[in-house]
Design a protein around this motif. Structure first.
Motif, PDB file in Angstrom:
ATOM      1  N   THR A 131      -7.729   6.563   0.651  1.00 28.49           N
ATOM      2  CA  THR A 131      -7.459   5.767   1.850  1.00 28.49           C
ATOM      3  C   THR A 131      -6.026   5.256   1.932  1.00 28.49           C
ATOM      4  OG1 THR A 131      -8.303   3.780   0.732  1.00 28.49           O
ATOM      5  CG2 THR A 131      -9.859   5.020   2.086  1.00 28.49           C
ATOM      6  N   THR A 132      -5.348   5.186   0.796  1.00 27.95           N
ATOM      7  CA  THR A 132      -3.956   4.713   0.821  1.00 27.95           C
ATOM      8  C   THR A 132      -2.946   5.862   0.865  1.00 27.95           C
ATOM      9  OG1 THR A 132      -3.873   4.642  -1.608  1.00 27.95           O
ATOM     10  CG2 THR A 132      -4.521   2.597  -0.445  1.00 27.95           C
ATOM     11  N   GLY A 133      -3.442   7.095   0.775  1.00 29.41           N
ATOM     12  CA  GLY A 133      -2.542   8.241   0.803  1.00 29.41           C
ATOM     13  C   GLY A 133      -1.939   8.596  -0.546  1.00 29.41           C
ATOM     14  N   LEU A 134      -2.320   7.878  -1.606  1.00 30.54           N
ATOM     15  CA  LEU A 134      -1.815   8.213  -2.944  1.00 30.54           C
ATOM     16  C   LEU A 134      -2.322   9.570  -3.420  1.00 30.54           C
ATOM     17  CD1 LEU A 134      -2.158   4.773  -4.794  1.00 30.54           C
ATOM     18  CD2 LEU A 134      -0.053   5.872  -4.012  1.00 30.54           C
ATOM     19  N   LEU A 135      -3.437  10.017  -2.862  1.00 26.93           N
ATOM     20  CA  LEU A 135      -4.030  11.290  -3.234  1.00 26.93           C
ATOM     21  C   LEU A 135      -3.941  12.238  -2.030  1.00 26.93           C
ATOM     22  CD1 LEU A 135      -5.576  12.458  -5.742  1.00 26.93           C
ATOM     23  CD2 LEU A 135      -7.670  12.022  -4.445  1.00 26.93           C
ATOM     24  N   PRO A 136      -2.922  13.080  -1.971  1.00 20.92           N
ATOM     25  CA  PRO A 136      -2.789  14.003  -0.844  1.00 20.92           C
ATOM     26  C   PRO A 136      -3.804  15.136  -0.940  1.00 20.92           C
ATOM     27  CG  PRO A 136      -1.076  14.444  -2.438  1.00 20.92           C
ATOM     28  CD  PRO A 136      -1.812  13.226  -2.936  1.00 20.92           C
ATOM     29  N   PRO A 137      -4.218  15.707   0.197  1.00 24.05           N
ATOM     30  CA  PRO A 137      -5.195  16.792   0.152  1.00 24.05           C
ATOM     31  C   PRO A 137      -4.607  18.117  -0.300  1.00 24.05           C
ATOM     32  CG  PRO A 137      -4.536  16.366   2.402  1.00 24.05           C
ATOM     33  CD  PRO A 137      -3.894  15.294   1.573  1.00 24.05           C
TER      34      PRO A 137
END
Length: 322
Positions: free
Chosen positions: A310-316
């Motif tokens: 949800t914070t964008g720390l884990l990109p797809p």
């Protein structure tokens, strides 16, 4: 952080409410039979049908996604199975249950609830696809390996019939097949029936999570097997990490599909693992311990994963482009 709490609290909160209620009322586990019947045969099938019947059919045939997901889950199964085989000195039946404990997540009860709440209704499509294909293999794998182990005397023909029956007549898979048929033929249920299905679908997640809490409360931890030392990290860390890297490497998937697969891989050991262990009389108490401990620890690991998503720390698409 408040946003993550808002996602986690309704999910694990319902499990805690079920757990506490069961401890206070002290009703026997058998009393929950009708609730489990409602969840498995009515509410969750209604949810799968509702969402799949309105899905564009081209989204339902992502074979690269299916193959990648199955590959990761079954590599995890084989890895845990081998560790279990070594730990049990060659006992195939015990290794099978350990393999399931490391690879078979709670994708039926927790999967739809947590994925849809965290990622939106679009997550229902990959949830249903993952559920169907993983369960088809789980239903086939467990009885086959138990039969090979010699713990169950069953002819090859009887084994095949038993496996096919479990696959073809499982309510989730039936509901998925009907939902996909409606999507392909572009049919729509009559309005009164559609409203009934909506009501049933809305009941699926809260009832399933409450029932899971009840089950955990009434199957207390009696002993913690040494196998938890490798099953817990494999199920809650290695499985989702492997799923993330493989899907990112294969690429070309919608972010919600990637994150749904990773989230489902991160879920704790399914209560069905205990059911399978009990059915065959193998590793029963220790299977209960796996379900309980992985569920407790997953409060932290799933929260951390949702924070990263949800914070964008884990990109797809983590894998570097070539």
């Amino acid at each position: 952080m408040l946003h993550i709490l808002g996602l986690i609290l309704p999910l694990f909160g319902l499990i805690v409410i079920g757990f506490v209620t069961a401890r206070i009322t002290r009703q026997p586990l058998e009393e929950a039979g009708w609730l489990n019947t409602f969840i498995i045969y009515i509410a969750l099938p209604a949810l799968f049908f509702k969402l799949l019947s309105k899905t564009p059919v081209e989204q339902l045939a992502s074979w690269e996604f299916i193959a990648s997901n199955i590959l990761v889950t079954y590599v995890i199964f084989i890895f845990t199975f081998v560790l279990g085989l070594v730990a049990s000195r060659g006992n195939i039946a015990e290794g099978t249950i350990q393999g399931l404990a490391g690879a078979y997540g709670n994708i039926g009860y927790m999967g739809p609830a947590i994925a849809i709440l965290a990622l939106g209704e679009k997550a229902a499509i990959p949830v249903a696809i993952i559920f169907c294909f993983e369960n088809i293999l789980h239903f086939a794998l467990a009885p086959a390996l138990i039969a090979v182990s010699g713990n169950r005397k069953q002819s090859a023909g009887s084994l095949v019939v038993d496996v096919l029956r479990k696959i073809l007549f499982h309510p989730f898979i039936l509901a998925t097949a009907v939902g996909v048929s409606f999507a392909v033929l572009e049919w729509q249920a009559p309005l009164p029936l559609e409203r009934l299905i909506d009501y049933l679908a809305q009941a699926a997640a809260p009832c399933a999570l409450f029932a899971m809490g009840v089950t955990l409360a009434l199957r207390p931890l009696k002993r913690a097997p040494l196998a938890l030392g490798y099953i817990v990290p494999i199920k809650l860390v290695v499985h989702p990490a492997a799923m993330y890297f493989v899907l990112s490497y294969v690429g070309n998937f919608e972010p919600v599909w990637v994150f749904t697969a990773v989230l489902l891989a991160a879920l704790p050991t399914a209560t069905n693992v205990f059911v399978i262990a009990q059915q065959y009389g193998v590793w029963v108490e220790r299977a209960t311990a796996c379900v309980l401990v992985t569920t407790m620890v997953s409060v932290l690991t799933v929260s951390a994963l949702l924070y990263g998503v949800t914070t964008g720390l884990l990109p797809p698409d983590w894998w570097p482009a070539t």
